[in-house]
Design an enzyme around this catalytic site. Structure first.
Site, mmCIF file in Angstrom:
data_model
loop_
_atom_site.group_PDB
_atom_site.id
_atom_site.type_symbol
_atom_site.label_atom_id
_atom_site.label_comp_id
_atom_site.label_asym_id
_atom_site.label_seq_id
_atom_site.Cartn_x
_atom_site.Cartn_y
_atom_site.Cartn_z
ATOM 1 N N GLU A 1 -26.591 -10.761 10.430
ATOM 2 C CA GLU A 1 -27.468 -11.855 10.009
ATOM 3 C C GLU A 1 -28.066 -11.665 8.613
ATOM 4 O O GLU A 1 -28.490 -12.637 7.985
ATOM 5 C CB GLU A 1 -28.579 -12.062 11.046
ATOM 6 C CG GLU A 1 -28.056 -12.748 12.295
ATOM 7 C CD GLU A 1 -28.999 -12.595 13.471
ATOM 8 O OE1 GLU A 1 -30.212 -12.826 13.302
ATOM 9 O OE2 GLU A 1 -28.533 -12.233 14.563
ATOM 10 N N GLY A 2 -28.128 -10.423 8.151
ATOM 11 C CA GLY A 2 -28.569 -10.179 6.768
ATOM 12 C C GLY A 2 -27.602 -10.833 5.792
ATOM 13 O O GLY A 2 -27.999 -11.587 4.891
ATOM 14 N N HIS A 3 -26.298 -10.561 5.991
ATOM 15 C CA HIS A 3 -25.275 -11.201 5.155
ATOM 16 C C HIS A 3 -25.327 -12.718 5.324
ATOM 17 O O HIS A 3 -25.205 -13.474 4.360
ATOM 18 C CB HIS A 3 -23.877 -10.705 5.538
ATOM 19 C CG HIS A 3 -23.678 -9.233 5.423
ATOM 20 N ND1 HIS A 3 -23.563 -8.407 6.519
ATOM 21 C CD2 HIS A 3 -23.553 -8.427 4.338
ATOM 22 C CE1 HIS A 3 -23.381 -7.160 6.120
ATOM 23 N NE2 HIS A 3 -23.370 -7.143 4.802
ATOM 24 N N ARG B 1 -24.390 -0.122 8.993
ATOM 25 C CA ARG B 1 -24.384 1.291 9.392
ATOM 26 C C ARG B 1 -25.202 1.552 10.664
ATOM 27 O O ARG B 1 -25.126 2.653 11.207
ATOM 28 C CB ARG B 1 -24.897 2.170 8.243
ATOM 29 C CG ARG B 1 -23.913 2.263 7.084
ATOM 30 C CD ARG B 1 -24.342 3.298 6.053
ATOM 31 N NE ARG B 1 -23.269 3.629 5.127
ATOM 32 C CZ ARG B 1 -23.151 3.137 3.891
ATOM 33 N NH1 ARG B 1 -24.056 2.291 3.439
ATOM 34 N NH2 ARG B 1 -22.132 3.476 3.118
HETATM 35 P P1 AMP Z 1 -23.192 -4.601 2.209
HETATM 36 O O1 AMP Z 1 -22.140 -5.289 3.001
HETATM 37 O O2 AMP Z 1 -24.001 -3.612 2.994
HETATM 38 O O3 AMP Z 1 -22.678 -4.057 0.893
HETATM 39 O O4 AMP Z 1 -24.235 -5.734 1.806
HETATM 40 C C1 AMP Z 1 -23.836 -6.895 1.137
HETATM 41 C C2 AMP Z 1 -25.050 -7.645 0.710
HETATM 42 O O5 AMP Z 1 -25.827 -7.995 1.865
HETATM 43 C C3 AMP Z 1 -25.978 -6.836 -0.203
HETATM 44 O O6 AMP Z 1 -26.491 -7.676 -1.222
HETATM 45 C C4 AMP Z 1 -27.060 -6.381 0.736
HETATM 46 O O7 AMP Z 1 -28.295 -6.138 0.095
HETATM 47 C C5 AMP Z 1 -27.158 -7.564 1.669
HETATM 48 N N1 AMP Z 1 -27.781 -7.159 2.930
HETATM 49 C C6 AMP Z 1 -27.370 -6.163 3.761
HETATM 50 N N2 AMP Z 1 -28.222 -6.030 4.789
HETATM 51 C C7 AMP Z 1 -29.196 -6.950 4.608
HETATM 52 C C8 AMP Z 1 -30.374 -7.301 5.337
HETATM 53 N N3 AMP Z 1 -30.731 -6.676 6.449
HETATM 54 N N4 AMP Z 1 -31.134 -8.315 4.846
HETATM 55 C C9 AMP Z 1 -30.791 -8.953 3.705
HETATM 56 N N5 AMP Z 1 -29.701 -8.669 2.978
HETATM 57 C C10 AMP Z 1 -28.912 -7.671 3.423
#
Ligand code: AMP
Length: 282
Positions: free
Chosen positions: A35-37, A187
């Site tokens: 959900e962050g993504h 992770r």
């Molecule tokens: P990643 O796939 O971990 O490289 O993350 C891709 C993008 O999603 C990056 O800009 C992260 O900062 C963002 N992101 C990852 N987790 C979260 C979260 N919990 N809340 C908001 N954005 C997130």
């Protein structure tokens, strides 16, 4: 929604959109989407005509002994999440296409990358800057969306865009958390049930720090000591760093006079987790 896995296809599709005068929003990710993504995709959907998501576990940003090989991957789930959140194009980038034989050009950054995560992950931000630069050249977005969860990465990307005159608006988006406070992360899947409970010390320490700031405390050391104390009480937790830095330069500050970022990296067992808060958001 289309899914593609070559740079050529991305260029062709984005070019068609741009010729029609459409604006392009871009969300770079490493996949195993949550959900962050999704919140980044939603924001991009609101602000642009055409939304591109990239999924690429970028080998260049992993150091020796880090979790490149074990990093979770799920193409089907990622495709579905992107579809549900209204993305138009998902780019599953391939290592051989991104890094052609003989690759030897890099984007590197001083100062901001020498603090926080950059200290324990010395090659990380060179990999991030290089791949984001490449993805910007491929996708040519009007706006790109990054989570505040990776606050140093957000600052680094903003600095790179400024320093190298990139024609992209960088949009920072709030941290999305589980209902018990743990910041969502791909992770988190590494955590055992016991570690998952222990991992709550990060968001609890963030809360403690925010309460201190809310109460008017401006001495960073006093705030950091309270945050660290809470984490150190958890036997499964080992602090990599808990620091207060200037929001833009990532250099340590002693007192809250300008917007400050309180950031931490903590090992829960062998899993390294990060969390943070900005004084501006308190
Ligand atoms: P990643 O796939 O971990 O490289 O993350 C891709 C993008 O999603 C990056 O800009 C992260 O900062 C963002 N992101 C990852 N987790 C979260 C979260 N919990 N809340 C908001 N954005 C997130």
């Amino acid at each position: 929604m289309k899914t593609v896995d070559t740079i050529k296809e991305v260029r062709e599709i984005v070019n068609q959109q741009k010729m029609q005068g459409k604006t392009v929003g871009f969300v770079p990710t490493m996949g195993f989407l949550h959900e962050g993504h999704a919140s980044l995709i939603d924001k991009a959907r609101q602000q642009n005509d055409f939304v591109v998501v990239s999924v690429f576990v970028n080998p260049m940003q992993f150091g020796a002994g880090e979790d490149l090989d074990s990093y979770p991957r799920d193409k089907q789930h990622d495709t579905q999440l992107c579809q549900e959140h209204g993305a138009d194009l998902v780019f599953f980038a391939q290592v051989d296409d991104m890094y052609k034989k003989g690759f030897c050009s890099y984007v590197d950054m001083d100062i901001l990358t020498k603090e926080l995560c950059g200290l324990s992950r010395p090659v990380h931000f060179r990999g991030v800057c290089t791949v984001v630069n490449k993805l910007f050249n491929i996708v040519t977005p009007n706006r790109a969306y990054f989570g505040k969860k990776d606050a140093q990465q957000l600052a680094v990307i903003k600095r790179m865009v400024l320093d190298l005159n990139m024609n992209v608006e960088v949009v920072g988006c709030p941290i999305v958390r589980e209902s018990d406070g743990l910041a969502k992360s791909s992770r988190n899947i590494y955590l055992s049930a016991e570690e998952r409970k222990a991992a709550l010390v990060l968001s609890q320490a963030i809360k403690i720090g925010m309460e201190q700031v809310k109460g008017g405390e401006t001495d960073c050391k006093k705030i950091l000591d309270k945050m660290k104390q809470h984490i150190e009480n958890e036997p499964l937790a080992k602090i990599d760093y808990v620091k207060a830095v200037d929001c833009d330069t990532m250099q340590q500050v002693a007192e809250i006079k300008q917007p400050v970022l309180f950031a931490m990296a903590v090992y829960i067992g062998s899993t390294r987790l990060i969390d943070n808060f900005y004084t501006e958001d308190v």
